[in-house]
Scaffold this motif. Structure first.
Motif, PDB file in Angstrom:
ATOM      1  N   VAL B 229      -1.664 -30.288  -2.432  1.00 41.91           N
ATOM      2  CA  VAL B 229      -2.106 -30.295  -3.909  1.00 41.91           C
ATOM      3  C   VAL B 229      -3.459 -30.108  -4.020  1.00 41.91           C
ATOM      4  O   VAL B 229      -3.861 -28.890  -4.160  1.00 41.91           O
ATOM      5  CB  VAL B 229      -1.887 -31.557  -4.847  1.00 41.91           C
ATOM      6  N   ALA B 230      -4.419 -30.687  -2.816  1.00 46.07           N
ATOM      7  CA  ALA B 230      -5.954 -30.927  -3.035  1.00 46.07           C
ATOM      8  C   ALA B 230      -5.809 -29.523  -2.190  1.00 46.07           C
ATOM      9  O   ALA B 230      -7.509 -28.905  -3.083  1.00 46.07           O
ATOM     10  CB  ALA B 230      -6.327 -31.914  -2.741  1.00 46.07           C
ATOM     11  N   ASP B 231      -5.492 -28.682  -1.605  1.00 45.84           N
ATOM     12  CA  ASP B 231      -5.385 -27.479  -1.110  1.00 45.84           C
ATOM     13  C   ASP B 231      -5.153 -26.377  -2.179  1.00 45.84           C
ATOM     14  O   ASP B 231      -5.155 -25.535  -1.571  1.00 45.84           O
ATOM     15  CB  ASP B 231      -5.122 -27.571   0.581  1.00 45.84           C
ATOM     16  N   ASN B 232      -4.837 -26.322  -2.781  1.00 49.08           N
ATOM     17  CA  ASN B 232      -3.895 -25.684  -4.051  1.00 49.08           C
ATOM     18  C   ASN B 232      -2.243 -24.681  -2.984  1.00 49.08           C
ATOM     19  O   ASN B 232      -2.382 -23.484  -3.120  1.00 49.08           O
ATOM     20  CB  ASN B 232      -4.870 -24.491  -4.357  1.00 49.08           C
ATOM     21  N   ARG B 233      -1.856 -25.592  -2.543  1.00 51.04           N
ATOM     22  CA  ARG B 233      -0.889 -25.130  -2.024  1.00 51.04           C
ATOM     23  C   ARG B 233       0.471 -24.531  -2.707  1.00 51.04           C
ATOM     24  O   ARG B 233       0.368 -26.198  -3.525  1.00 51.04           O
ATOM     25  CB  ARG B 233      -0.577 -25.936  -0.417  1.00 51.04           C
ATOM     26  N   ARG B 234       1.458 -23.922  -2.545  1.00 50.82           N
ATOM     27  CA  ARG B 234       2.505 -23.662  -3.197  1.00 50.82           C
ATOM     28  C   ARG B 234       3.434 -23.436  -2.085  1.00 50.82           C
ATOM     29  O   ARG B 234       3.924 -22.581  -1.557  1.00 50.82           O
ATOM     30  CB  ARG B 234       2.357 -22.688  -3.997  1.00 50.82           C
ATOM     31  N   TYR B 235       5.128 -24.240  -2.587  1.00 48.69           N
ATOM     32  CA  TYR B 235       6.118 -24.064  -1.408  1.00 48.69           C
ATOM     33  C   TYR B 235       6.677 -23.436  -2.502  1.00 48.69           C
ATOM     34  O   TYR B 235       7.285 -23.625  -4.303  1.00 48.69           O
ATOM     35  CB  TYR B 235       6.513 -25.674  -1.535  1.00 48.69           C
ATOM     36  N   PRO B 236       7.425 -22.283  -2.175  1.00 48.15           N
ATOM     37  CA  PRO B 236       7.390 -22.020  -0.994  1.00 48.15           C
ATOM     38  C   PRO B 236       6.487 -21.443  -0.296  1.00 48.15           C
ATOM     39  O   PRO B 236       5.550 -20.192  -0.775  1.00 48.15           O
ATOM     40  CB  PRO B 236       8.469 -20.829  -0.606  1.00 48.15           C
TER      41      PRO B 236
END
Lengths: 221, 237
Positions: B229-236
């Motif tokens: 979340v801190a790295d602004n990742r998104r799945y997929p």
């Protein structure tokens, strides 16, 4: 409606100190999120208190050094904490058996409103666009032996918080036994509010003016 | 021979069907089976009812499952948390249902579901809006609300260590809803950081007895949700 901002009274840490001073040695205590969390910093030396957090830890210790934080060791506010020697982990049904089954001695919670009969509203303002969220508050007030509220005496914009009847949706009815505000410590007994102690510089007349519910003065001042 | 070990997360979730009720362990990120949830996103089952304490954070894990429009309804106690934006947005648009349940009632409804108890009376929520429309009954001069058990078609659970019988132990406060969810689902699917030989886990310390578990899949390095979340990742991805 009261309009001016309060400048007298206890600070948040002093309020937490007042709560901590009233916790008997050997108590099992659940602290709510926010101001209640400050209480743990003020328990006097020589008093042993075991902290329960509803997500499954009895024997919660202080916040860890940053590099020792474990995202799988958290409190109900989802902040990283530590476990004291002698702590134990358990699942949610056991945790709420402790809560609902009356095994915890004291729970300290924040409040939006408290009524003169000890009704508590602390989970929702009932605003139509708000996402309702309740967490463990309704279980705590239903089961813990002593429900203490720690709160500012009035809202930021000067509205009453100690009211005749809560306007916000209730968390529980006739559940609060004591209220610690920045201005006074108030016991709830037999559907009435009894002032036990007032902050320095606060008069009973002033306190009553800032309180919608009728107060009974037992402070000796 | 009993062997509940499955060799891929894809195989572990392959039979989850549209419209299923799924329990997902976790309190915030602690105990959330993020790899199984991501596999469920890849799998694509829709119209799901999800039972979980929260609604996920950021754009990974449970929040990503919701954002992918796979969830029709959430049953939970606290649907908004720091960094939780997906559920509130869909809820305010009327695109997802919410059944709000006090946390202890949620736990007990799941426990009852696993224990063969169809309903029970609890003091929690008496005289509040969350008791509206429910049966209230007096016992010994006190009022109680009747609540129904919850059962699920599947449970997705994260644990620390498992063996091929499905005996489980957990890590610290990541235990939370895991043990009760394992009991209340028709098919319980567990991701474990470690898989050990039977007998390695001291029988005195087993938290979830293997009878409650159907499938175990090893996820050796589970993601740290707050880091994603801190790295602004998104799945997929």
């Amino acid at each position: 409606m009261v309009t001016e901002k309060n400048t007298i009274g206890w600070s948040r840490n002093e309020m937490a100190q007042k709560v901590a001073a009233d916790i008997p040695d050997g108590s099992y205590v659940n602290l709510g999120i926010g101001i209640p969390e400050l209480v743990a910093d003020h328990v006097p030396p020589g008093i042993e208190v075991i902290y329960h957090t509803e997500n499954g830890l009895l024997g919660m210790g202080p916040v860890p050094e940053k590099d020792l934080a474990d995202p799988e060791l958290i409190n109900a506010g989802k902040k990283c904490v530590t476990a004291i020697p002698g702590a134990c982990y358990f699942h949610h049904a056991d945790s709420f058996t402790m809560i609902r089954g009356g095994h915890l001695d004291i729970c300290v919670l924040g409040a939006l409103q408290v009524s003169k009969e000890g009704d508590l509203a602390n989970w929702s303002t009932g605003a139509p666009d708000a996402i309702p969220a309740v967490g463990g508050a309704m279980d705590l007030v239903a089961g813990v032996k002593n429900i203490w509220v720690i709160t500012e005496h009035n809202t930021k914009d000067g509205k009453f918080k100690l009211v005749n009847q809560c306007a916000f949706p209730l968390t529980g009815k006739q559940v609060v036994t004591r209220i610690y505000t920045n201005l006074a410590i108030i016991n709830v007994k037999e559907k009435n509010l009894y002032v036990r102690e007032m902050a320095p510089g606060v008069t009973f007349e002033e306190l009553q003016r800032l309180t919608e519910a009728k107060l009974i003065n037992e402070s000796g001042k | 021979m009993i062997n509940k070990i499955i060799y891929s997360t894809a195989e572990a979730v392959a039979d989850i069907f549209d419209g299923a009720t799924i329990m997902i362990s976790g309190f915030g990120e602690a105990g959330s089976p993020i790899e199984l949830i991501h596999q469920l996103i890849d799998h694509g089952a829709k119209n799901l009812t999800v039972v979980s304490n929260n609604t996920g954070s950021g754009l990974v894990g449970l929040a990503a499952l919701i954002e992918n429009k796979q969830v029709k309804k959430m049953i939970c106690s606290f649907p908004r948390t720091a960094n939780s934006t997906v559920f509130p947005e869909l809820y305010n648009k009327g695109e997802i249902e919410l059944e709000l349940v006090p946390q202890g009632t949620l736990a007990e409804r799941i426990r009852a579901g696993g224990a063969g108890i169809p309903a029970f009376y609890t003091p929690s929520s008496v005289n509040t809006p969350l008791a509206d429309g429910k049966e209230v009954r007096e016992f010994n001069g006190q009022l109680f609300v009747m609540e129904h058990a919850i059962k699920a078609d599947f449970a997705l659970v994260k644990c620390l260590t498992a063996d091929r019988y499905g005996n489980l132990i957990y890590n610290k406060t990541a235990r939370n809803f895991g043990p009760i969810m394992c009991t209340a689902a028709q098919t319980t699917i567990v991701q474990a950081k470690h898989i050990v030989e039977p007998g390695t886990i001291d029988p005195e310390t087993v938290v979830t007895p293997g009878i409650f578990v159907n499938r175990v899949v090893q996820v050796s390095n589970p993601a740290d949700e707050s880091k994603l979340v801190a790295d602004n990742r998104r799945y997929p991805w």
